[in-house]
Motif scaffolding. Structure first.
Motif, short mmCIF file in Angstrom:
data_model
loop_
_atom_site.label_atom_id
_atom_site.label_comp_id
_atom_site.label_asym_id
_atom_site.label_seq_id
_atom_site.Cartn_x
_atom_site.Cartn_y
_atom_site.Cartn_z
N MET A 113 -8.72 2.43 8.41
CA MET A 113 -8.08 2.39 7.10
C MET A 113 -7.97 3.77 6.42
O MET A 113 -7.98 3.87 5.21
CB MET A 113 -8.74 1.35 6.20
CG MET A 113 -8.52 -0.06 6.74
SD MET A 113 -9.31 -1.37 5.79
CE MET A 113 -8.33 -1.42 4.30
N CYS A 119 -4.70 -5.51 -5.50
CA CYS A 119 -4.74 -4.57 -4.38
C CYS A 119 -3.82 -3.36 -4.62
O CYS A 119 -3.50 -3.04 -5.77
CB CYS A 119 -4.37 -5.27 -3.06
SG CYS A 119 -4.81 -4.32 -1.59
N ALA A 151 -0.12 -2.16 -3.36
CA ALA A 151 1.11 -2.36 -2.60
C ALA A 151 2.11 -1.29 -3.03
O ALA A 151 3.31 -1.50 -3.00
CB ALA A 151 1.65 -3.76 -2.84
N SER A 211 6.03 -2.04 -2.79
CA SER A 211 6.73 -3.32 -2.95
C SER A 211 6.45 -3.86 -4.36
O SER A 211 7.30 -3.74 -5.25
CB SER A 211 6.32 -4.31 -1.86
OG SER A 211 4.91 -4.52 -1.86
N ASN A 271 -1.81 -12.05 1.65
CA ASN A 271 -2.01 -10.75 1.00
C ASN A 271 -3.51 -10.57 0.81
O ASN A 271 -4.31 -11.43 1.18
CB ASN A 271 -1.25 -10.71 -0.35
CG ASN A 271 -1.24 -9.30 -0.93
OD1 ASN A 271 -0.91 -8.33 -0.24
ND2 ASN A 271 -1.58 -9.16 -2.20
N LYS A 272 -3.86 -9.44 0.23
CA LYS A 272 -5.28 -9.09 0.07
C LYS A 272 -6.11 -10.23 -0.50
O LYS A 272 -5.67 -10.93 -1.40
CB LYS A 272 -5.35 -7.86 -0.85
CG LYS A 272 -6.72 -7.30 -1.12
CD LYS A 272 -7.52 -7.01 0.12
CE LYS A 272 -6.81 -6.09 1.09
NZ LYS A 272 -7.44 -6.13 2.45
N ALA A 305 1.03 2.38 0.33
CA ALA A 305 1.00 1.21 1.21
C ALA A 305 2.35 0.91 1.85
O ALA A 305 2.46 0.02 2.69
CB ALA A 305 0.53 -0.01 0.41
N ALA A 312 2.57 -8.28 0.15
CA ALA A 312 2.26 -9.25 1.21
C ALA A 312 2.07 -8.51 2.53
O ALA A 312 2.65 -7.44 2.75
CB ALA A 312 3.37 -10.27 1.35
N ARG A 350 -3.45 2.54 5.15
CA ARG A 350 -3.48 1.08 5.06
C ARG A 350 -2.28 0.63 4.24
O ARG A 350 -1.54 1.45 3.70
CB ARG A 350 -4.81 0.54 4.52
CG ARG A 350 -5.68 1.39 3.67
CD ARG A 350 -5.27 1.60 2.23
NE ARG A 350 -4.74 0.41 1.62
CZ ARG A 350 -3.79 0.38 0.73
NH1 ARG A 350 -3.22 1.50 0.31
NH2 ARG A 350 -3.34 -0.74 0.21
N GLY A 351 -2.14 -0.71 4.13
CA GLY A 351 -0.97 -1.26 3.45
C GLY A 351 0.10 -1.57 4.49
O GLY A 351 0.40 -0.72 5.36
N ALA A 352 0.67 -2.78 4.39
CA ALA A 352 1.52 -3.30 5.46
C ALA A 352 2.62 -2.34 5.92
O ALA A 352 2.79 -2.08 7.12
CB ALA A 352 2.14 -4.61 5.00
N ARG A 357 -4.98 -3.74 13.59
CA ARG A 357 -5.19 -4.68 12.47
C ARG A 357 -4.30 -5.90 12.70
O ARG A 357 -3.10 -5.75 12.91
CB ARG A 357 -4.89 -4.00 11.13
CG ARG A 357 -5.86 -2.85 10.83
CD ARG A 357 -5.83 -2.44 9.40
NE ARG A 357 -6.41 -3.45 8.52
CZ ARG A 357 -6.28 -3.41 7.19
NH1 ARG A 357 -5.59 -2.45 6.61
NH2 ARG A 357 -6.83 -4.35 6.44
#
Ligand code: MRU
Length: 330
Positions: A48, A144, A146, A156, A234-235, A150, A223, A51-53, A85
């Motif tokens: 991490m 979180c 986003a 987002s 999501n988180k 991320a 998400a 991180r973040g989608a 991940r």
């Protein structure tokens, strides 16, 4: 996004190196880290450092391009990157795209660049699609991080907030601290400080109180994977906020680019949920907060059922969860 007046993305490629913002050093230190090969890049995703989608997706794409440049076994490199991940759909999306469209190292780098650029374009569209939700004086709750850390740039969930703020609308954000890794406290608050967005960091348990007292007009979260029926992972802690929002009649939106939608997952029950190390719960910084010998559970994500989601803000506009399959399989 601008950091001390200079434009940055969360990840990019320079020669054979993948360069990322060393996120665990934030908010107190801003530093970059150079990842020299696909193994180091995979490790940065697992640990991490990034991180973040969306940033995970873009970084994985670059990592795959590094594997092409290194001349290593591409199937093995793919598996190494894939198993970093499990929850973020963007990870596989990016890896598959590089593998399917690149035969040479130069092509792999070009596809990875295209993926990263596409995140930025789509995030800007998410910002525009969500803008009408951010009325002047709006008080938003988010969970979180986003933001641009991320999702390469923009983000987002915060993207419509950034755009509204730039257009001069008054907006205020309640930022959940997001235990156990504190992405809200560390990253969302830091991003908002860079942009001058008025906000307060709150303990994860405080959101219900502010909803009950009429101090939240809207919730927007990101998400990691959205199933065909509109259930969204999501988180951890997102689900709780969605249920509370429904109880209080507060609209609850999920914002994500279409690369986060996984139509192969029929419902949220098909989404793999990452279980992380217990020590993330046992320790706050270096201090152990649980008795020695106590056990801890640490799911990194939860699934919010579609019935709690007012709409999904995407690059194609705001979609009702039950329309997702129709819109994105077309
Ligand atoms: O464990 P993390 O920090 O990678 O989780 C991040 C989130 O849950 C974000 O909300 C999500 O990835 C959306 S990022 C645009």
């Amino acid at each position: 996004m601008k950091v001390r007046g200079k434009n940055y993305r969360a990840v990019w490629m320079e020669g054979r190196d993948v360069v990322v913002i060393n996120q665990p050093l934030l908010p107190h230190k801003f530093a970059l880290i150079r990842l020299k090969n696909h193994r180091q890049t995979a490790n940065a995703i697992t640990t991490m450092i990034i991180r973040g989608a969306g940033t995970i997706g873009a970084t994985a794409g670059y990592g795959m391009a590094q594997a092409y440049l290194e001349g290593v076994d591409l199937d093995k490199a793919y598996q190494t990157l894939l198993h970093t991940r499990p929850t973020a759909a963007d990870l596989k999306h990016a890896l598959d795209r590089v593998r399917a469209n690149a035969k040479t190292p130069a092509e792999a780098v070009a596809v990875a660049e295209e993926i990263a650029d596409e995140y930025v374009e789509r995030a800007e569209k998410v910002a525009r699609a969500g803008l009408p939700l951010i009325k002047n004086g709006c008080r938003v709750l988010t969970h979180c991080n986003a933001g641009w850390l991320a999702l390469v740039d923009w983000g987002s969930a915060p993207a419509p907030i950034y755009l509204a703020h730039r257009k001069g609308r008054k907006v205020f954000v309640w930022v959940d601290e997001t235990r156990p890794r504190n992405q809200g406290a560390h990253y969302t608050s830091w991003e908002f400080m860079q942009e001058g967005i008025p906000h307060k960091v709150i303990a994860d348990n405080a959101g219900g109180h502010y909803m009950q007292h009429g101090e939240v007009d809207l919730c927007i979260v990101g998400a990691d994977r959205i199933a065909a029926n509109g259930d969204a992972a999501n988180k951890i802690g997102t689900y709780t906020k969605a249920v509370l929002a429904k109880e209080h009649g507060i609209p609850f939106y999920v914002a994500a680019p279409s690369s986060t939608i996984d139509l192969k997952c029929k419902t949220g029950a098909d989404i793999p949920i990452e279980e992380r190390d217990e020590d993330e719960v046992h320790y706050v910084g270096r201090e152990r907060i649980t008795p020695k010998g106590a056990r801890a559970g640490n799911p990194a994500f939860d699934v919010t059922p579609a019935k709690y989601i007012t709409g999904i803000i995407t690059e194609r506009g705001i979609i009702k969860p039950n329309q997702l399959k129709k819109v994105f399989s077309a």
